[in-house]
Design an enzyme around this catalytic site. Structure first.
Site, mmCIF file in Angstrom:
data_model
loop_
_atom_site.group_PDB
_atom_site.id
_atom_site.type_symbol
_atom_site.label_atom_id
_atom_site.label_comp_id
_atom_site.label_asym_id
_atom_site.label_seq_id
_atom_site.Cartn_x
_atom_site.Cartn_y
_atom_site.Cartn_z
ATOM 1 C CG HIS A 338 -2.208 -0.721 1.139
ATOM 2 N ND1 HIS A 338 -3.371 -0.271 0.473
ATOM 3 C CD2 HIS A 338 -2.357 -2.180 1.398
ATOM 4 C CE1 HIS A 338 -4.221 -1.299 0.432
ATOM 5 N NE2 HIS A 338 -3.705 -2.449 1.172
ATOM 6 C CE LYS A 526 -6.783 13.747 -0.099
ATOM 7 N NZ LYS A 526 -6.838 12.528 -0.712
ATOM 8 N NE ARG A 527 -3.782 8.105 6.275
ATOM 9 C CZ ARG A 527 -2.288 7.910 5.941
ATOM 10 N NH1 ARG A 527 -1.529 8.226 6.791
ATOM 11 N NH2 ARG A 527 -2.026 7.576 4.540
ATOM 12 C CE LYS A 532 -3.242 10.449 2.873
ATOM 13 N NZ LYS A 532 -4.151 10.143 1.894
ATOM 14 C CB THR A 634 -10.172 4.859 -1.775
ATOM 15 O OG1 THR A 634 -10.053 5.257 -0.432
ATOM 16 C CG2 THR A 634 -9.392 3.650 -2.279
ATOM 17 C CE LYS A 638 -13.950 6.633 0.296
ATOM 18 N NZ LYS A 638 -13.208 6.837 1.702
HETATM 19 C C1 LIG Z 1 -12.067 6.935 1.774
HETATM 20 C C2 LIG Z 1 -11.647 7.356 3.426
HETATM 21 C C3 LIG Z 1 -10.275 7.839 3.339
HETATM 22 C C4 LIG Z 1 -9.233 7.585 2.427
HETATM 23 O O1 LIG Z 1 -9.113 8.978 1.691
HETATM 24 P P1 LIG Z 1 -7.819 9.029 0.699
HETATM 25 O O2 LIG Z 1 -8.172 10.502 0.208
HETATM 26 O O3 LIG Z 1 -7.720 8.002 -0.227
HETATM 27 O O4 LIG Z 1 -6.632 9.256 1.527
HETATM 28 C C5 LIG Z 1 -9.718 8.153 4.579
HETATM 29 N N1 LIG Z 1 -10.768 8.154 5.715
HETATM 30 C C6 LIG Z 1 -12.121 8.047 5.582
HETATM 31 C C7 LIG Z 1 -12.921 8.081 6.638
HETATM 32 C C8 LIG Z 1 -12.452 7.628 4.203
HETATM 33 O O5 LIG Z 1 -13.797 7.325 4.077
#
Ligand SMILES: *Cc1c(COP(=O)(O)O)cnc(C)c1O
Length: 781
Positions: A338, A526-527, A532, A634, A638
């Site tokens: 990952h 995101k985190r 990022k 991911t 979304k």
């Molecule tokens: C999808 C998701 C992530 C991952 O987000 P990235 O933009 O891919 O880093 C992290 N936390 C939550 C709660 C999510 O639903």
């Protein structure tokens, strides 16, 4: 067949509950019980020999259960109308459920999306993880700083976890290994071990069809039987030593005690899981044939000790020889990588590992020696690389190497990421054994991330193309036909507006800042991590603000920037970025001279149930990682699926999103992964771009406060040469934002591009990802 109403009445009578004055929590418990009973009676006896997959992961992020299961049972409407006769809003009942805090970010959510897709595809695939008592932490902000509170998610009206009384195992740590010959067999004995009991809990994972009910299996650590010879104090210590293993996700591993606890968690998961697989094996035809029917998948390296643990059970307990055991293990286990970030490559100091897991260490040493020998003999061209590929080297146990050597297939999670894995990070392994490596681009379940979280959009899609897309996401491409339909595009726009208003009315009510529903919603969720680049977004916002101070009419419409992110508790830089964003927000949000053209809001405690609110309301999706650093992402998928336009770098799966949706329907900018290999001097960007100077100076010149609270951010960008190259991409990022502003004034064209993204998002469903796993990795399932 009993209606939901009948079942609820029956259940409430059994428990002597009065529905007239039941609290929201009581309603939740009642509904949960009825739903769980229904699902367990729906379970159909299956051919126990059909191939099954166990997906081992230290994290799962399933989100709230009740709503999902009501939906799958087709009970949502019945529930809504029955509750309304008691003047109860189903929504309020569902909102009493805490998010299960069993994961941290994308890795855990991916595991849960895969479980959904496997159940819907009628594949027998189960999750295997840990039942954490508190999860990561609950984030609150105090004066703009992150505060970490224990997330007591299991208390108060959460879902019932069913305990499996017939599945309990002992997991052992420390102690000494003694081996002696007993006739033709080596026998192992252990002394002075610390033992804990692993108890199995499970929760059913259902698909829409109800034909396949899979399980999320979670282990909880408990003390073994009380030894009467122990003092009360010793018993208490024993209890603590056991229960702490499944107390928190990722205990602080900055100290060696923290590291030991983390290592214990990992071994606890794989040992309990592997012992359970052996129990199933003995029940169904014996261990030699068992692994013809069972697959193990490890989600990142955290569960990679499944490899030596399976070897231990085959050899020490079942009496198989090395070669036979190794052949079974290396056929059955598959591994997904990952990350390429060097600091995330797991390795453990031998001085810590060996005493805690003496027999596992012995087996790892043996795997390592056999591997190194075989490279020496069969790949002489790699002889000088052996120490770089070894599992045990430079005083450490390298988990990535263990996972690669012990797995049948290894995959990356996007085309770019898999390519970089095979040509850089794991190049020696890939050259020796190219067939072992493959790629599966991540995916998300569109049933949750579109149908569930955005019901209005789901309804519009159903009207346009029917509802077959729920099972076949590629059908979404039919929406492309509506790109020329003005009424359809206007409807799309109305739905987005309503979702924005809903976000304002629910989630944003905490904020003193008033948000204009007509403003452009730009979302970065995101985190929080350096790569990022939330800081790049924030610096650009400050730049935008200085422009607006000079001329508020520069923007014909207002913009709202929304952030949501947790920082790892020990990550000082990330926490400073959170503080900086709060600080600029407080300056910008109350400056009347910019006439409300710009608002910045940091929403606390990012989690699934917040993402559900935020993502359907987003119009711009920030995917601005330094190219080559985000393995897939991911969140990007979304947001695309909900019609947001992406401003992004050519990184991870964003590249593939552009291939499917068309580059002219996104705002791509900045250096690509190859560019980031070239020499870089951040100071030269600072010197030649006055905009950069103007946004960085306030970090050190007392603009925000007399003491130099942001000098560390400045230092990281200038003296430390800006590891994530924010300054390199600043100019093209600002340029891309200008294009966004231009396009937003043409609403019809904006909606057309939004629709192009939704129509192309089918590829990013986890249904497609699971099909790819079946074709490339789990070929026997
Ligand atoms: C999808 C998701 C992530 C991952 O987000 P990235 O933009 O891919 O880093 C992290 N936390 C939550 C709660 C999510 O639903």
């Amino acid at each position: 067949m009993d209606s939901l109403k009948m079942l609820l009445l029956k259940e409430s009578q059994q428990h002597h509950l009065s529905l007239q004055d039941a609290s929201l929590e009581t309603w939740h418990d009642l509904l949960s019980r009825v739903v769980q009973k229904k699902i367990s009676t729906n379970r159909i006896a299956k051919d126990t020999y059909a191939t099954q997959l166990f997906y081992f992961s230290m994290e799962f992020l399933p989100g709230r259960f009740l709503r999902n299961n009501l939906d799958h049972l087709g009970w949502l409407d019945q529930a809504k109308s029955f509750l309304s006769t008691y003047e109860i809003d189903l929504h309020d009942v569902l909102n009493t459920e805490n998010d299960p805090a069993l994961g941290n970010g994308g890795l855990g959510r991916l595991a849960s999306c895969f479980l959904d897709s496997m159940a819907n595809k009628k594949l027998r695939g189960h999750g295997m993880g840990l039942l954490y008592e508190y999860g990561l932490f609950k984030q609150e902000f105090l004066s703009g700083r992150q505060i970490e509170l224990p997330d007591r998610w299991k208390q108060s009206s959460s879902y019932e976890w069913e305990q499996k009384p017939d599945a309990e195992y002992t997991v052992s740590f420390w102690g000494k290994v003694h081996q002696h010959n007993n006739g033709d067999r080596l026998v192992f004995e252990y002394t002075d071990q610390e033992q804990v009991q692993a108890k199995l809990y499970s929760i059913p994972i259902t698909g829409y069809s109800q034909e396949q009910v899979n399980q999320l299996y979670l282990w909880k650590a408990c003390p073994t039987e009380i030894d009467p010879s122990l003092t009360a104090e010793q018993q208490l210590l024993k209890r603590k030593k056991a229960t702490e293993i499944t107390e928190f996700l990722y205990p602080d591993d900055s100290t060696s005690e923290g590291m030991i606890l983390r290592l214990k968690q990992q071994y606890f998961l794989v040992s309990a899981g592997a012992q359970h697989l052996f129990t199933l094996a003995h029940r169904h035809g014996g261990i030699r044939t068992f692994f013809n029917h069972y697959l193990v998948h490890i989600n990142d390296t955290h569960p990679s000790m499944i490899i030596p643990e399976l070897m231990r059970l085959f050899m020490d307990v079942e009496g198989l020889g090395w070669d036979e055991a190794w052949a079974i293990v290396t056929t059955s286990v598959h591994y997904t990588n990952h990350t390429l970030l060097a600091e995330a490559m797991e390795k453990w100091p031998i001085v810590l590992f060996q005493p805690l897991l003496p027999r596992i260490y012995e087996i790892i040493v043996e795997i390592n020696e056999r591997f190194c020998r075989s490279v020496w003999h069969h790949h002489s061209e790699k002889r000088d690389k052996i120490s770089d590929m070894a599992i045990v080297s430079y005083g450490h146990v390298h988990m990535v190497h263990l996972a690669v050597i012990g797995s049948n297939k290894v995959n990356g999670v996007s085309t770019l990421h898999s390519h970089l894995l095979q040509t850089e990070t794991l190049v020696n392994f890939a050259q020796m054994n190219p067939k072992k490596f493959t790629s599966v681009t991540n995916g998300i379940t569109h049933r949750f991330w579109l149908h569930r979280v955005n019901p209005a959009l789901s309804d519009l899609i159903n009207e346009a193309i029917g509802d077959t897309w729920l099972q076949d996401p590629f059908e979404l491409i039919k929406l492309a036909d509506f790109q020329t339909s003005t009424p359809f595009l206007e409807e799309l726009s109305k739905i987005k507006k309503r979702n924005k208003q809903t976000l304002i009315d629910t989630t944003l009510t905490f904020s003193e800042t008033k948000v204009d529903p007509g403003s452009l919603f730009d979302v970065h969720c995101k985190r929080l991590h350096g790569y990022k680049r939330q800081l790049l977004n924030a610096l650009h916002i400050w730049h935008l603000y200085t422009e607006l101070r000079e001329n508020p009419d520069r923007l014909p419409f207002p913009r709202t920037f929304l952030f949501a992110a947790k920082a790892a508790p020990g990550y000082a830089f990330a926490k400073k970025v959170i503080h900086y964003i709060h600080t600029i927000a407080s300056v910008i949000n109350k400056d009347a001279t910019i006439q409300g053209k710009l608002k910045v809001i940091f929403i606390e405690n990012y989690r699934i149930s917040l993402a559900e609110q935020l993502i359907p309301a987003a119009e711009v999706s920030e995917q601005i990682s330094l190219a080559g650093k985000e393995a897939s992402g991911t969140g990007n998928m979304k947001l695309m699926m909900n019609g947001a336009l992406t401003i992004g770098t050519r990184d991870g799966a964003t590249i593939e999103m552009a291939e499917h949706a068309g580059e002219d329907n996104m705002f791509l900018f900045g250096a690509n992964a190859a560019d980031t290999k070239k020499p870089y001097f951040s100071k030269s960007y600072y010197d030649k771009d006055i905009r950069i100077k103007n946004v960085l100076q306030p970090l050190v010149n007392g603009t925000f406060s007399d003491n130099a609270i942001y000098s560390d951010l400045y230092y990281s960008l200038i003296q430390n040469n800006d590891e994530y190259r924010l300054l390199q991409d600043f100019s093209s990022y600002a340029q891309a934002h200008k294009q966004i502003e231009l396009l937003y004034t043409d609403q019809l064209l904006w909606q057309k591009k939004s629709l192009a993204n939704i129509a192309a998002s089918g590829y990013f469903s986890s249904d497609r990802a699971i099909e790819d796993y079946q074709a490339r990795v789990w070929t026997s399932i």
